[in-house]
Design an enzyme around this catalytic site. Structure first.
Site, PDB file in Angstrom:
ATOM      1  N   ASP A 236       0.869  -1.172   0.000  1.00  0.00           N
ATOM      2  CA  ASP A 236       0.000   0.000   0.000  1.00  0.00           C
ATOM      3  C   ASP A 236       0.910   1.227   0.000  1.00  0.00           C
ATOM      4  OD1 ASP A 236      -2.245   1.616   0.069  1.00  0.00           O
ATOM      5  OD2 ASP A 236      -3.226   0.463   1.632  1.00  0.00           O
ATOM      6  N   GLU A 452     -17.343  10.215   6.051  1.00  0.00           N
ATOM      7  CA  GLU A 452     -16.754   8.887   6.215  1.00  0.00           C
ATOM      8  C   GLU A 452     -15.916   8.570   4.988  1.00  0.00           C
ATOM      9  OE1 GLU A 452     -19.579   5.683   6.289  1.00  0.00           O
ATOM     10  OE2 GLU A 452     -20.600   6.363   4.483  1.00  0.00           O
TER      11      GLU A 452
END
Length: 706
Positions: A236, A452
């Site tokens: 990542d 969110e």
């Protein structure tokens, strides 16, 4: 010369520094070896993202709510067509920059274990079986059917045991039991690997003490050892830097780079792999290890046809005309229609008819494009908000008077945190102007991408993109209570990518629209007025409150998801109402016994006992009759979407292999335990609350595992 020979020849022409340069996401050209510049970082979570114009499909969690593998594959096929088209056009213009390549870091097959996780919207929900099947369909749609050429390369992420907290992802150690690891967190990854996913991305966190991008256990023993993965592994972004800066398992960049490479991480999204030249000089990595990683990466580029003549490219004719085309817009509309979940419909207030009435549309979500886009999105010139969709629908219904007022804010700005928001923004008890003559209020509330999402993206989140609580925000709740207090009929439309807890008496009907993509407004209008019957199903349990949840940083499955939850949820996994009524007539098994290596077929008959043609999702669960406390109450093991005409019946046959009855023991091993099992055909998780909420009564059959 065959592919492998060509790869060896390329590598033989490269210096150490040139080899190392190819192991970073922004790989430069190496002219001596005939390698053009390439950027590995590309996104297409629900449409090609961050590369300009593209069709914006509903967010991943909404796609999962369709419970429709074939349809999801068609969506991914459209996305990969647009990805290829954008790549083709970019290369013609000499553009080889980020987000215009063919290696897409999708799908996210993490388990949405806790509804507070802001990135849960990127997943396919809480169930490992559903996640695996939807993820596999998406992967196949991306990669295509050509055995010699990948249309684009898919990537299963984030491996493994990754689902928040966002604030702690760079330091957190996800400690899990072997049972939970192999029963819940790994099955979707395993399924995609076994079916040829080209790439796997490591997670930021540690799992069982090791950083995921440098985990010998995850990458060597499981991924490449047990599962036989042949593709490439990427980190990542900037995760390898975390090894020394945050996880503190190494002391320097060269040690971190060596740890990741030696464990089997081939590609670094970040800034650490350039230190591999120092690692090599210190004897921390070998030439062979570097060459192995480079071979894997070049192999992927060859599969994508990046070193072949244009005439050999089966996707060379895909161009800009397909990007955002009418066919794809219609597909985005259908995806939104299939995903929207009807949670409540008292007195069948929905669908709305054309009778004379005054409708007031209220709420900050109605005209908010962030409620359409979610995260990792592309740009569309055809975004249709819920306000626009309803206005277009109602313009032909001359008997209906239609007005819109925002009423309150979507989120509460910090500098106004003590101000009660209402129509005046001052008095929370003041009457709402103009309600007296209104017959129906359609209220659009919930969440958007500012509330969110991923760490750093959600500017209205106080928890790095997560939510501290799952309840409907208090200022929204207070305003809705004022509408309700006025005695008006209310249809509540909630947007968001995760469960929202709310008092059920807030509204007469409730639709959960997720982040429905560019055609979301049209889809909502189609469902409100009955042009389409709702058929979406919840891919995640909606708890009644935050109080029902275990601690957020506890990765144990105990008390989580429909499989292990002891509390009564607000809405169960798999739940979703329709405008018609269904009856499950029977589930018949081809045999009353099953053993290792065999399978049993379950034939389910369903009748549409209502007056509307509609689609229903048959869900097949298996429950062990004499289960222990640490075994799931039931597990989804098959599903199928059916269209059934009003007054008619239809049947579907689902094959259950012996592995569908497996038990994962404390050591993480799959075992078949002889005994009695119940096969349950239902349209929601087989919990008492399901039928109470309006789900169809399930039917069952017994089978003996011998």
């Amino acid at each position: 010369m065959d592919r492998e020979s060509r790869i060896k020849e390329m590598i033989s022409k490269m210096t150490l520094e040139e080899k190392v340069s190819q192991l970073s996401y922004d790989a430069p050209a190496v002219e001596s070896a005939g390698i053009p510049k390439y950027n590995w970082w590309n996104e297409c979570l629900h449409g090609v993202a961050r590369a300009g114009l593209a069709t914006v499909f509903p967010q991943a969690i909404a796609l999962a709510a369709t419970f429709d593998e074939a349809f999801i594959r068609s969506v991914a096929d459209a996305i990969s067509d647009e990805g290829r088209a954008k790549y083709n056009e970019a290369v013609k213009r000499g553009n080889r920059s980020q987000y215009y390549g063919l290696t897409f870091w999708t799908p996210n097959v993490n388990i949405f274990r806790d509804p507070r996780w802001g990135r849960g919207q990127e997943t396919y929900g809480e169930d490992p079986y559903l996640t695996g099947r939807i993820g596999l369909a998406f992967m196949k749609g991306l990669q295509g059917d050509d055995t010699e050429h990948l249309k684009v390369a898919a990537c299963a992420k984030h491996y493994a045991v990754h689902s928040g907290p966002e604030k702690l992802r760079h330091t957190f150690d996800a400690v899990v039991s072997k049972k939970d690891l192999f029963e819940t967190y790994l099955p979707a990854f395993k399924l995609l690997v076994e079916n040829g996913v080209e790439a796997v991305m490591g997670a930021y966190n540690r799992t069982l003490g090791e950083p995921c991008g440098g985990s010998t256990y995850l990458l060597k023993e499981i991924l490449r050892g047990r599962w036989g993965f042949k593709g490439h592994v990427t980190s990542d972004c900037w995760a390898i830097r975390d090894f020394h800066e945050n996880h503190k398992v190494t002391k320097s960049p060269e040690e971190s780079a060596a740890m990741a490479l030696n464990a089997g991480c081939d590609l670094n999204c970040g800034c650490t792999y350039p230190y591999l030249t120092v690692s090599h000089k210190k004897g921390l990595v070998t030439d062979e290890t570097i060459d192995t990683a480079l071979t894997r990466l070049l192999r992927t580029r060859f599969k994508l046809g990046l070193f072949d003549p244009p005439e050999q490219d089966p996707y060379r004719n895909l161009g800009n005309d397909i990007v955002g085309c009418e066919k794809h817009r219609n597909l985005a509309l259908e995806a939104a229609q299939k995903s929207i979940v009807l949670l409540k419909n008292d007195s069948n207030i929905l669908p709305l008819d054309d009778s004379a009435r005054k409708i007031l549309l209220m709420g900050p979500g109605a005209a908010n494009i962030l409620t359409l886009l979610a995260n990792y999105y592309g740009m569309s010139s055809r975004l249709v908000t819920i306000l626009e969709g309803l206005a277009e629908k109602i313009k032909t219904k001359t008997a209906i008077s239609f007005e819109y007022r925002q009423g309150s804010l979507m989120y509460e700005p910090n500098h106004l945190s003590n101000v009660p928001f209402g129509s005046t923004g001052v008095d929370a008890e003041a009457p709402i102007y103009g309600l007296d003559e209104i017959d129906l209020v359609i209220a659009v509330y919930g969440l958007d991408g500012s509330m969110e999402g991923e760490e750093g993206d959600s500017i209205a989140s106080d928890a790095n993109g997560d939510r501290d609580t799952i309840e409907l925000p208090s200022w929204q709740l207070n305003f809705l209570r004022r509408i309700r207090k006025a005695g008006k009929k209310v249809v509540l439309i909630l947007t968001g990518g995760s469960p929202i807890a709310f008092p059920e008496d807030l509204a007469d009907a409730v639709l959960f629209a997720w982040y429905p993509g560019e055609q979301g407004g049209n889809a909502v209008a189609d469902i409100l007025f009955g042009d389409v019957s709702p058929s979406g199903k919840l891919p995640i349990t909606f708890p009644q409150s935050t109080a029902q949840l275990p601690p957020y940083d506890d990765y144990a499955l105990k008390g989580r998801t429909y499989r292990y939850m002891k509390e009564t949820p607000l809405y169960p996994f798999g739940f979703g109402l329709s405008y018609t009524s269904f009856r499950f007539d029977s589930v018949e098994l081809s045999s009353s016994k099953i053993s290792a290596g065999n399978s049993v077929k379950a034939k389910v008959q369903v009748s549409n006992t209502g007056k509307r043609d509609a689609e229903e999702v048959v869900q097949l669960y298996i429950a062990k009759d004499n289960r222990s406390e640490d075994e799931p109450a039931s597990s989804l093991r098959g599903f199928r979407r059916l269209k059934i005409l009003a007054g008619k019946s239809a049947s579907v046959e689902i094959e259950l292999p012996a592995s569908a009855f497996e038990t994962i023991n404390a050591e993480g091993a799959s075992v078949l335990i002889p005994g009695s099992y119940t096969v349950i055909a239902a349209d929601a998780a087989p919990l008492p609350v399901s039928v109470e909420k309006g789900a169809t009564k399930p039917v069952t059959a017994k089978v003996q595992l011998t």
